[in-house]
Design a protein around this motif. Structure first.
Motif, PDB file in Angstrom:
ATOM      1  N   ASN A 143       0.866  -1.170   0.000  1.00  0.00           N
ATOM      2  CA  ASN A 143       0.000   0.000   0.000  1.00  0.00           C
ATOM      3  C   ASN A 143       0.907   1.225   0.000  1.00  0.00           C
ATOM      4  N   PRO A 144       0.756   2.099  -0.984  1.00  0.00           N
ATOM      5  CA  PRO A 144       1.693   3.217  -1.087  1.00  0.00           C
ATOM      6  C   PRO A 144       1.433   4.355  -0.093  1.00  0.00           C
ATOM      7  N   THR A 145       0.271   4.324   0.572  1.00  0.00           N
ATOM      8  CA  THR A 145      -0.063   5.450   1.447  1.00  0.00           C
ATOM      9  C   THR A 145       0.978   5.595   2.557  1.00  0.00           C
ATOM     10  N   GLY A 146       1.661   6.711   2.552  1.00  0.00           N
ATOM     11  CA  GLY A 146       2.655   6.976   3.593  1.00  0.00           C
ATOM     12  C   GLY A 146       3.893   6.102   3.508  1.00  0.00           C
ATOM     13  N   LYS A 147       4.057   5.376   2.397  1.00  0.00           N
ATOM     14  CA  LYS A 147       5.243   4.510   2.287  1.00  0.00           C
ATOM     15  C   LYS A 147       6.000   4.893   1.014  1.00  0.00           C
ATOM     16  N   ALA A 155       1.537 -13.318   8.046  1.00  0.00           N
ATOM     17  CA  ALA A 155       0.266 -12.776   7.550  1.00  0.00           C
ATOM     18  C   ALA A 155      -0.577 -13.916   6.966  1.00  0.00           C
ATOM     19  N   ASP A 156      -1.870 -13.916   7.274  1.00  0.00           N
ATOM     20  CA  ASP A 156      -2.774 -14.941   6.735  1.00  0.00           C
ATOM     21  C   ASP A 156      -3.389 -14.490   5.423  1.00  0.00           C
ATOM     22  N   ILE A 157      -3.512 -13.193   5.270  1.00  0.00           N
ATOM     23  CA  ILE A 157      -4.154 -12.590   4.100  1.00  0.00           C
ATOM     24  C   ILE A 157      -3.328 -11.337   3.786  1.00  0.00           C
ATOM     25  N   LEU A 158      -3.198 -10.985   2.497  1.00  0.00           N
ATOM     26  CA  LEU A 158      -2.450  -9.771   2.164  1.00  0.00           C
ATOM     27  C   LEU A 158      -3.373  -8.739   1.527  1.00  0.00           C
ATOM     28  N   ASP A 159      -3.358  -7.534   2.073  1.00  0.00           N
ATOM     29  CA  ASP A 159      -4.091  -6.430   1.471  1.00  0.00           C
ATOM     30  C   ASP A 159      -3.269  -5.898   0.296  1.00  0.00           C
ATOM     31  N   VAL A 160      -3.941  -5.607  -0.827  1.00  0.00           N
ATOM     32  CA  VAL A 160      -3.231  -5.100  -2.003  1.00  0.00           C
ATOM     33  C   VAL A 160      -3.870  -3.792  -2.436  1.00  0.00           C
ATOM     34  N   ASN A 161      -3.080  -2.723  -2.364  1.00  0.00           N
ATOM     35  CA  ASN A 161      -3.592  -1.393  -2.674  1.00  0.00           C
ATOM     36  C   ASN A 161      -2.573  -0.688  -3.558  1.00  0.00           C
ATOM     37  N   ASP A 172       0.733 -18.333  -2.032  1.00  0.00           N
ATOM     38  CA  ASP A 172      -0.623 -18.878  -2.026  1.00  0.00           C
ATOM     39  C   ASP A 172      -1.489 -18.208  -0.957  1.00  0.00           C
ATOM     40  N   THR A 173      -0.977 -17.163  -0.336  1.00  0.00           N
ATOM     41  CA  THR A 173      -1.757 -16.447   0.669  1.00  0.00           C
ATOM     42  C   THR A 173      -2.919 -15.700  -0.006  1.00  0.00           C
ATOM     43  N   PRO A 174      -4.144 -15.866   0.504  1.00  0.00           N
ATOM     44  CA  PRO A 174      -5.281 -15.174  -0.123  1.00  0.00           C
ATOM     45  C   PRO A 174      -5.137 -13.641  -0.048  1.00  0.00           C
ATOM     46  N   LEU A 175      -5.785 -12.962  -0.979  1.00  0.00           N
ATOM     47  CA  LEU A 175      -5.609 -11.515  -1.100  1.00  0.00           C
ATOM     48  C   LEU A 175      -6.869 -10.733  -0.749  1.00  0.00           C
ATOM     49  N   GLN A 176      -6.633  -9.515  -0.317  1.00  0.00           N
ATOM     50  CA  GLN A 176      -7.707  -8.561  -0.047  1.00  0.00           C
ATOM     51  C   GLN A 176      -7.512  -7.396  -1.013  1.00  0.00           C
ATOM     52  N   ILE A 177      -8.465  -7.234  -1.925  1.00  0.00           N
ATOM     53  CA  ILE A 177      -8.359  -6.216  -2.971  1.00  0.00           C
ATOM     54  C   ILE A 177      -8.801  -4.887  -2.378  1.00  0.00           C
TER      55      ILE A 177
END
Lengths: 800, 192
Positions: A313-317, A344-350, A374-379
């Motif tokens: 996530n690019p916010t602030g990074k 992490a069990d799930i990865l947020d992708v922004n 293979d970790t599930p994603l959060q769009i």
């Protein structure tokens, strides 16, 4: 006749049995495609259909399993075979049975491991679906690739109104050949099909435990079409009709009401099934909606606290921002793998950033990250087009983050979440802004839950975000957020999420407050904290909570993870590279090489991590460019010469190159961005070829010579190569191909690039290429190995 | 079925250079990882040959090219064979090439050695069953035996369902470590 679904859901549904094996039993030669008989010997196809009809089958599967364009590439042949197959099934079935359009796998594997793109798979099945539109139901079966299954199911949903049944084929452990588990299939396919099931590979006895696993996650009715046992080495199936029916009997009590047979089963097997079912009543199944997400190969059940990694996530990074703007996927890969490693069990992708087209970048990012883990994603996006394209590109069940309680957001995004079966985060805000009381939060959550339900999304797929506000600014809000979570969890089967770290904004020692808030929130009922898993305190709080709440039974996981905690109070920085045998060179030897430059050359040649520290010493005395030009490059050149002369072999070349990369990184850190860059080189493995190991070696070596490499990957079409070369103003392009068949694509790519980008030199390599051949296809240089490509690069960039 | 050290080294271009203890450790590690990731599957089927020497009886399949005809001279039957290490090995190599490329190329070479040994075992088994009257393996892509004929192997052995092997538009197979071949069986009279 009744409409198919009405009929199918009112009692037992009897499907037909094996088709290919039945044709073979009656004399079809082994090398002949069964579907070709639809045109060449229709009476033989009809005979099998009629036998199944006589045995009592309610559904006749048309002989269209392999009638797809990948198996029958001649123009229009797939459609002709499919249409003819459906017509024959209809002719046999009359008004006594339903006709299924049977869609089997294309035989190709989808990207990234194979060459079949999602879009191509979709088109292949679309052609069959349109040609077979006179059927009563579309059956997608014997699949082992979940991406291909999804392409077929979406093609059916978007190009026809027929009901859809989907089944996959598993080994005894419950995995397909591509690694898809029964759970991942059930969780994903429930969104796209009216029935899901298991067929082929095993007999009914071996499928039974798998069907129970499928029933535990499926939201739609389940069917089974087993083989007549396992075949012997001559491909004979051993389970007879009566035995087969008996093995299917226990399925009824579990709530399975649709049966048929696959390889080795005959009309007798179907008749026996009919007899077995005739004195039974279908059992109504309790369809429990479990909360779970998955990739193609890994399911994550949200039955306790599950950590959502927030780093992509690019916010602030700043670094992530840079990476996204320059398409630096290496950085994103590192962030992905680090978070997974950290738990992490799930990865947020922004990728929401000015200057980035999310509808183009987000699906690309989703595909890329999916190829790494293979970790599930959060769009993480609220733009409908980008969300839809990303969910389409994702194989599995993702989380959509997020909708809010505004009517517009709900109306635009919920139908997309429903279509792709995504779980959905609901932010408790609306046009009036952020709520300030517990009740306001609950009311907004209830609005979201109701809207989701109206769109067919159950509570189990709704994840409420009660909002983390900053205690530094609004101190009372933290407790309100927690009270709202508690109340909502008590009343609904929804899950909850929070971005944790916002709570401490503006305070010193933020980790202390974050950890306490995280612990309090988990106690209040937080399921999915969104946080940085690389901060040890975060994961420690989660691990401790799992112990205290009793979820970590016997404290087993905790005990294992923290057994050595005292010895290593902080996880060390990433373990050094594998060849960290710095002790290998004795002090005496070191003393002999007084010159640090020589010492550096020695360490690079031997792949010793000490090289990085020596680089630091050198940087204290010399400027960065001197270190590169006078020390690193000559050291690498020597390694290249040694390799060319056969003094070292491939793994040693690569170790040296990796070590040199660490040195370059130290130097670059001291220089203005880009000034240490020797030039930009683009690399691709040409279209049709998925063998990219050679290209990857070249990439490693070139990067370690200080070039920036734009790696387009494998199976890259000529037009994309041209596009990339233009975009980056590429002066040197490297192409690889392994097979003679793909060398033709290399010629086309060379031609296209020379025509469109006249200033660009092209080097080529790969197992089947030779100097002469390279010249004949118009390449500027043949490079026989990675070291040769580095020499050519030096030549090209020396000219400019 | 095994991973041969000397052969692995040969695939890596090794010509007797100095090997450090760390190189040797890593070769062991690569072999271990490859064995753990491999899901070895094999399939074979025996067919009689028509008098033309290149058509499989009862299949409608005729092998193309002159090289396979020469290879099968004097044979009255063939075995069509296939073996694969499974997608786990493809995934392993892809991951290692990203995380640790030197180990990645070692795993790739180990996998080649492993699939060759699996194919050798299968050939030996067939040779034993046929009293030693078998030819060497001959695969699509050798000489003028066309790669396109991989599609016939897929069908004859039902490789998709039985082995989990996929075929691309250019007739390349996935998993990458997959071997298909024809083994001829010489007639008994021919042998005497």
């Amino acid at each position: 006749m009744k409409d198919f679904l009405t009929f199918a859901k009112e009692g037992f549904l009897l499907l037909d049995g094996g088709f290919g094996t039945e044709l073979q039993r009656t004399g079809l030669p082994a090398g002949v495609a069964p579907e070709s008989l639809n045109l060449s010997a229709p009476e033989r196809v009809l005979a099998v259909h009629r036998a199944y009809l006589a045995s009592g089958a309610d559904v006749i599967f048309a002989n269209t399993f392999g009638a797809n364009r990948r198996k029958h590439p001649a123009q229009g042949e797939a459609a002709r075979l499919t249409a003819a197959g459906v017509k024959l099934a209809r002719e046999a079935a009359g008004d006594r049975a339903y006709v299924a359009l049977d869609l089997g796998p294309t035989g190709a594997l989808t990207e990234p491991l194979g060459d079949l793109s999602f879009e191509e798979a979709y088109d292949v099945f679309k052609e069959q679906i349109e040609a077979g539109r006179d059927a009563d139901v579309v059956v997608i079966e014997t699949m082992s690739d979940l991406t291909e299954l999804k392409a077929a199911a979406l093609a059916a949903r978007e190009n026809s109104t027929l009901p859809v049944m989907c089944s996959m084929t598993f080994d005894e452990s419950g995995r397909t050949f591509t690694g898809c588990s029964v759970e991942c299939f059930g969780i994903t396919a429930s969104a796209y099909a009216d029935f899901i099931g298991i067929n082929c590979s095993l007999g009914p006895d071996k499928i039974f435990p798998l069907i129970k696993r499928l029933l535990a996650v499926s939201r739609v009715p389940v069917f089974v079409k087993a083989n007549a046992g396992l075949p012997d080495s001559d491909m004979h199936y051993s389970v007879g009709a009566e035995e087969f029916a008996k093995m299917c009997e226990p399925y009824v009590a579990e709530g399975v009401a649709a049966f048929g047979g696959c390889c080795g089963t005959t009309p007798e097997h179907i008749a026996a099934l009919k007899a077995m079912l005739s004195h039974k009543k279908a059992v109504k199944r309790d369809v429990s909606c479990v909360s779970a997400v998955c990739s193609a190969t890994k399911a994550v059940f949200i039955d306790g606290v599950r950590v959502v990694g927030e780093r992509i996530n690019p916010t602030g990074k700043k670094a992530m921002k840079e990476a996204l703007l320059t398409s630096d996927f290496d950085y994103i890969a590192a962030q992905t793998l680090e978070q997974v490693e950290a738990g992490a069990d799930i990865l947020d992708v922004n990728c929401g950033l000015p200057g980035i087209d999310e509808s183009e970048m987000l699906p690309r990012l989703v595909g890329f990250i999916g190829s790494l883990t293979d970790t599930p994603l959060q769009i993480d996006c609220g733009k409908p087009e980008a969300v839809e394209r990303s969910l389409r590109a994702y194989t599995g069940k993702a989380i959509l983050n997020s909708v809010n309680a505004e009517d517009k957001s709900l109306a635009e995004l919920l139908p997309i979440a429903k279509k792709y079966g995504a779980a959905v985060v609901g932010l408790t805000v609306d046009e009036r802004g952020v709520p300030h009381t517990v009740d306001e939060r609950i009311a907004l959550a209830e609005k979201i839950i109701a809207a989701a339900k109206a769109h067919g999304i159950p509570e189990q797929d709704v994840i409420v975000d009660c909002l983390t506000l900053t205690v530094g600014a609004e101190q009372d809000q933290a407790m309100f957020t927690l009270a709202a979570i508690e109340s909502i969890k008590r009343r609904y089967a929804v899950k909850t999420t929070l971005g944790v770290s916002n709570v401490s904004f503006g305070l010193p020692a933020r980790k202390i407050v974050n950890t306490a808030f995280l612990t309090m929130a988990m106690y209040a009922g937080l399921d999915l904290p969104i946080l940085n898993p690389n901060v040890p305190e975060n994961m420690q709080a989660v691990d401790a909570f799992n112990v205290l709440s009793g979820r970590d039974a016997g404290c087993a996981l905790y005990a294992e993870k923290y057994a050595g905690y005292k010895d290593a109070p902080r996880p060390a920085a990433k373990a050094d590279g594998a060849s960290s045998s710095s002790g290998a060179s004795s002090t005496a030897e070191a003393a002999q090489r007084r010159d640090a430059g020589e010492e550096l050359a020695y360490c690079i040649a031997k792949g010793l991590d000490r090289a990085a520290d020596i680089t630091d010493e050198l940087l204290a005395r010399h400027d960065g460019l001197t270190v590169i030009d006078d020390m690193l490059i000559p050291a690498l050149n020597k390694v290249g010469d040694d390799y060319a002369a056969g003094r070292i072999f491939l793994p040693q070349l690569i170790s040296s190159a990796e070590t040199a990369k660490k040195c370059f990184d130290r130097v670059r850190a001291t220089l203005p961005a880009g000034s240490a860059e020797k030039g930009v080189i683009a690399l691709a493995t040409v279209k049709g070829d998925v063998h990219d190991i050679g290209k990857n070696i070249v990439r490693t070596v070139l990067e370690n010579y200080g070039y920036r490499v734009v790696d387009m990957g494998k199976n890259v079409p000529p037009e994309e190569v041209v596009k990339t070369c233009r975009k980056h103003g590429i002066k040197l392009l490297g192409l690889s191909a392994l097979m003679t068949t793909t060398v033709e694509n290399m010629r086309l790519t060379v031609e296209a690039v020379h025509a469109e980008c006249p200033g660009c030199r092209i080097m080529v390599g790969g197992a089947v290429l030779t100097e002469d051949y390279a010249r004949s296809i118009g390449a500027d240089r043949y490079c026989k190995d990675a070291a040769a490509s580095a020499r050519y690069a030096a030549e090209v960039f020396a000219e400019s | 079925m095994n991973i041969d050290r000397a052969e692995t080294l040969r695939y890596l271009g090794f010509r007797g250079q100095e090997l450090s203890p760390s190189d040797l450790d890593r070769l062991d590690r690569a072999a271990e990882l490859t064995l753990a990731a491999a899901d070895v599957r094999t399939a074979k089927a025996r067919f009689g040959l028509e008098p033309d020497g290149v058509t499989l009886q009862g299949t409608g399949v005729t092998f193309c090219g002159s090289a396979i005809g020469r290879h099968l001279a004097g044979c009255d039957a063939v075995y069509v064979v296939a073996c694969t290490l499974g997608l786990g090995v493809d995934r392993l190599i892809a991951r290692l090439m990203r995380e640790d490329p030197a180990l990645g190329v070692m795993a790739d070479a180990s996998a080649v050695s492993l699939i060759e040994s699996v194919a050798d075992d299968l050939s030996d088994e067939i040779s034993d069953a046929e009293g030693g009257r078998t030819t060497r393996r001959f695969s699509c892509g050798y000489a003028d035996f066309p790669l396109e004929q991989q599609a016939d192997f897929m069908r004859l052995l039902d490789m998709g369902r039985r082995l989990g092997v996929f075929i691309g538009a250019d007739y390349l197979m996935t998993p990458q470590k997959t071997v298909t071949a024809v083994i001829g069986v010489r007639g008994e009279r021919e042998e005497q």
